[in-house]
Design an enzyme around this catalytic site. Structure first.
Site, PDB file in Angstrom:
ATOM      1  CB  SER A 142      42.134  38.726  32.301  1.00  0.00           C
ATOM      2  OG  SER A 142      41.482  37.894  31.730  1.00  0.00           O
ATOM      3  CG  ASP A 299      38.914  36.505  28.631  1.00  0.00           C
ATOM      4  OD1 ASP A 299      39.343  36.575  27.371  1.00  0.00           O
ATOM      5  OD2 ASP A 299      39.529  36.456  29.721  1.00  0.00           O
ATOM      6  CD  GLU A 401      43.643  28.440  32.801  1.00  0.00           C
ATOM      7  OE1 GLU A 401      44.571  28.195  33.537  1.00  0.00           O
ATOM      8  OE2 GLU A 401      43.726  29.545  32.310  1.00  0.00           O
ATOM      9  CB  SER A 403      39.179  29.071  34.341  1.00  0.00           C
ATOM     10  OG  SER A 403      40.542  28.856  34.143  1.00  0.00           O
TER      11      SER A 403
END
Length: 589
Positions: A142, A299, A401, A403
């Site tokens: 990730s 990401d 979430e 993040s």
């Protein structure tokens, strides 16, 4: 190598060394352990071989290297053999570790779907559900540093595995850890008739199913907005381009230096777009040259999304995960209400968020009349809750979430940066057509539902006994089994401790969320509306802290709210964590 000549005298360690050198067929990682043994590096050998990776908030994750505590060929094979013994695993993944995972399945005559190229992480849970697979695996680090890798497991419902399945897997690995010789036959991934490639089918169906979260396609085709997208040296480029076309947009302008996969992340110090403007520099400068209004960054494995908006020439608003969730939650609700005019429909509609995320959806639910629920941190808990609610005829239209992980609609029971990117594009285009920016709409949301101002940070602690001592002190703050009663001059009205299962707000004092004995997390609710959570990270040596001022509608003195939140946050960190006394490393900004 004669192991008897190099015994350490530690029976447990010597057994682990023998197992590693006997079982590992990768000459590079086997040589690492042999070199450490020859050099007498007993502590390093103990660190690598006498502990095993555990499933954290996002699967198995560790640095790559030799040892049972790290990611390598042997530990990947061991982790996969559990499924083969159960004869229930189908895998979706790519590259050497993925091919070894597939080989474990194929050598036991278990059919495997193995993607022929890199795909975004959300394609794995999507494919598990679409193809009716028993389980799925994604090999990805990730947004972690280039030295790391990871192994993420999905259950037959498409959600990441959670307790008790994760504990059962680790137990089985320990009980049967010796790899089968045929598990190393990587060529099975190329030659076995039981292996098939789902890439074309899954890509096609995913893009078709995006229509479920596309509400204004005709407007999209006329949008004057220009978008820039960075895939952060990962896999998102092709798929975000396709998603934009599926919504009727021209594809976004890619950041050329970051467009293609690069495991060295050569243009960023940290491959995590959550870090904000400092890591988005190439994207922002390109947007200024191209006169683009919105910057998006997925990401490396494309399950998270960062967004920035140009407020005036050369000034950018980079949205936090909580702010972007407020916008996306509002957008999904706005469009859901258009097709569900009957208020009774709200009885079966839900939004979800992890407990360390903003409470803005809770404010939406209180005013709009639908349901909101919290889960433990990690999207695996959101996925599990979605599955439970679906069994009783309920629908989750948005989850997140803090993040920068978002789930719009019900396509994938996991966070999805690809679909979130194109949903943001459509929302921005709709708002700009109404002469509103994303930032202006965020202000409108806060005026309607109450300002929610949050902050998230962490301290680093490499000493587990110190972490335990900090949280033990909080549980015995003013005597045995007593928590702090105030912070920053404000009374603490409720305490929830999911590590022990205590919740003072419940009539029976028992926590509604599942108890997590293996990690630390305590939430304090203050009388003035501030909610603060302290928790340990599942993958890093950090104590994270999350604070949010949940103001009621009408209270809009932003500067005073921010000042009060900063004061409480600083006080809470100093009083509860005692960074200087405990030699904690403060986050460097």
């Amino acid at each position: 190598m004669d192991l008897n000549c190099h015994a350490t005298g530690d029976v447990r360690l010597d057994k682990a060394i023998y197992q590693w050198i006997t079982w590992d067929k990768n000459p590079q990682t086997r040589a690492q352990i042999e070199a450490l043994l020859l050099d007498g590096q007993v502590e390093e050998l103990r660190r690598r071989l006498c502990s095993r990776m555990a499933f954290g908030t996002a699967g198995l994750r560790a640095a790559m290297g030799a040892g049972f505590a790290l990611i390598n060929d042997l530990t990947i094979i061991q982790s996969t053999q559990y499924y083969s013994s159960k004869e229930m695993m189908f895998s979706f993944l790519f590259h050497r570790l993925a091919r070894l995972t597939a080989a474990v399945m194929l050598c036991k005559d278990i059919p495997v779907f193995l993607f022929s190229t890199y795909v975004p992480t959300p394609f794995v849970p999507y494919a598990v559900k679409r193809l009716g697979a028993a389980a799925g695996v994604m090999v990805t680090a990730s947004h972690n540093p280039k030295e790391d890798n990871g192994y993420k497991v999905y259950w037959h419902n498409g959600a990441q595995i959670s307790s008790p399945n994760d504990k059962e897997i680790l137990k089985c690995i320990e009980e049967s850890s010796e790899p089968w010789s045929e598990s190393w036959n990587e060529s099975l991934a190329d030659n076995s008739p039981l292996r098939s490639d789902p890439l074309r089918e899954i890509s096609k169906k995913y893009m078709e199913d995006l229509s479920s979260v596309c509400f204004h396609r005709e407007l999209n085709t006329k949008s004057p907005l220009k978008f820039v997208h960075s895939s952060f040296h990962g896999v998102g480029h092709d798929y975000v381009q396709q998603a934009f076309r599926a919504f009727g947009f021209p594809p976004p302008i890619p950041v050329p230096e970051q467009k293609d996969p690069d495991p060295n992340f050569s243009t960023v110090s940290c491959p995590n777009p959550e870090e904000g403007e400092s890591v988005l520099e190439l994207s922002l400068r390109l947007a200024e040259r191209e006169n683009a209004t919105i910057v998006m960054a997925t990401d490396p494995d494309a399950d998270r999304l960062a967004v920035a908006e140009q407020s005036d020439r050369c000034r950018w608003k980079v949205f936090t995960g909580n702010e972007l969730a407020a916008l996306l939650g509002w957008w999904m609700l706005f469009n859901w209400k258009e097709t569900h005019p009957d208020p009774a429909d709200r009885e079966r509609m839900y939004m979800l968020a992890t407990t360390v995320s903003s409470k803005i959806l809770k404010a939406f639910a209180r005013i709009e009349g639908f349901h909101f629920e919290e889960t433990l941190p990690g999207f695996k808990w959101i996925g599990k809750k979605i599955h439970e609610l679906a069994k009783t005829g309920n629908e989750v239209i948005f989850a997140f979430e803090e993040s920068i992980g978002f789930l719009c609609g019900s396509m994938v029971p996991d966070k999805d940066g690809v679909s979130a990117a194109v949903v943001v594009a459509e929302m921005a285009s709709y708002l700009y057509n109404k002469n509103l920016t994303l930032h202006q709409q965020l202000e409108n949301i806060f005026e309607t539902y109450g300002y929610h101002i949050s902050t998230t940070s962490y301290v680093i602690c490499h000493d587990p006994p110190t972490v335990k001592r900090i949280f033990t002190r909080l549980r015995n703050f003013e005597g045995e089994n007593t928590y702090p009663r105030s912070s920053g001059g404000h009374s603490i009205v409720d305490v929830r401790d999911v590590t022990t299962g205590y919740d003072s707000s419940q009539p029976d004092k028992l926590c509604v969320l599942p108890m997590t004995k293996s990690s630390q997390m305590i939430t304090f609710t203050l009388q003035n509306g501030i909610v603060a959570t302290l928790r340990t990270s599942g993958t890093e040596p950090k104590i994270k802290f999350y604070t949010e001022f949940c103001a009621p509608p009408g209270k809009s003195d932003i500067s005073s709210l921010e000042e009060e939140l900063k004061k409480i946050t600083d006080t809470l960190v100093e009083e509860f964590l005692e960074p200087d006394k405990n030699n904690l490393i403060r986050r460097s900004i």
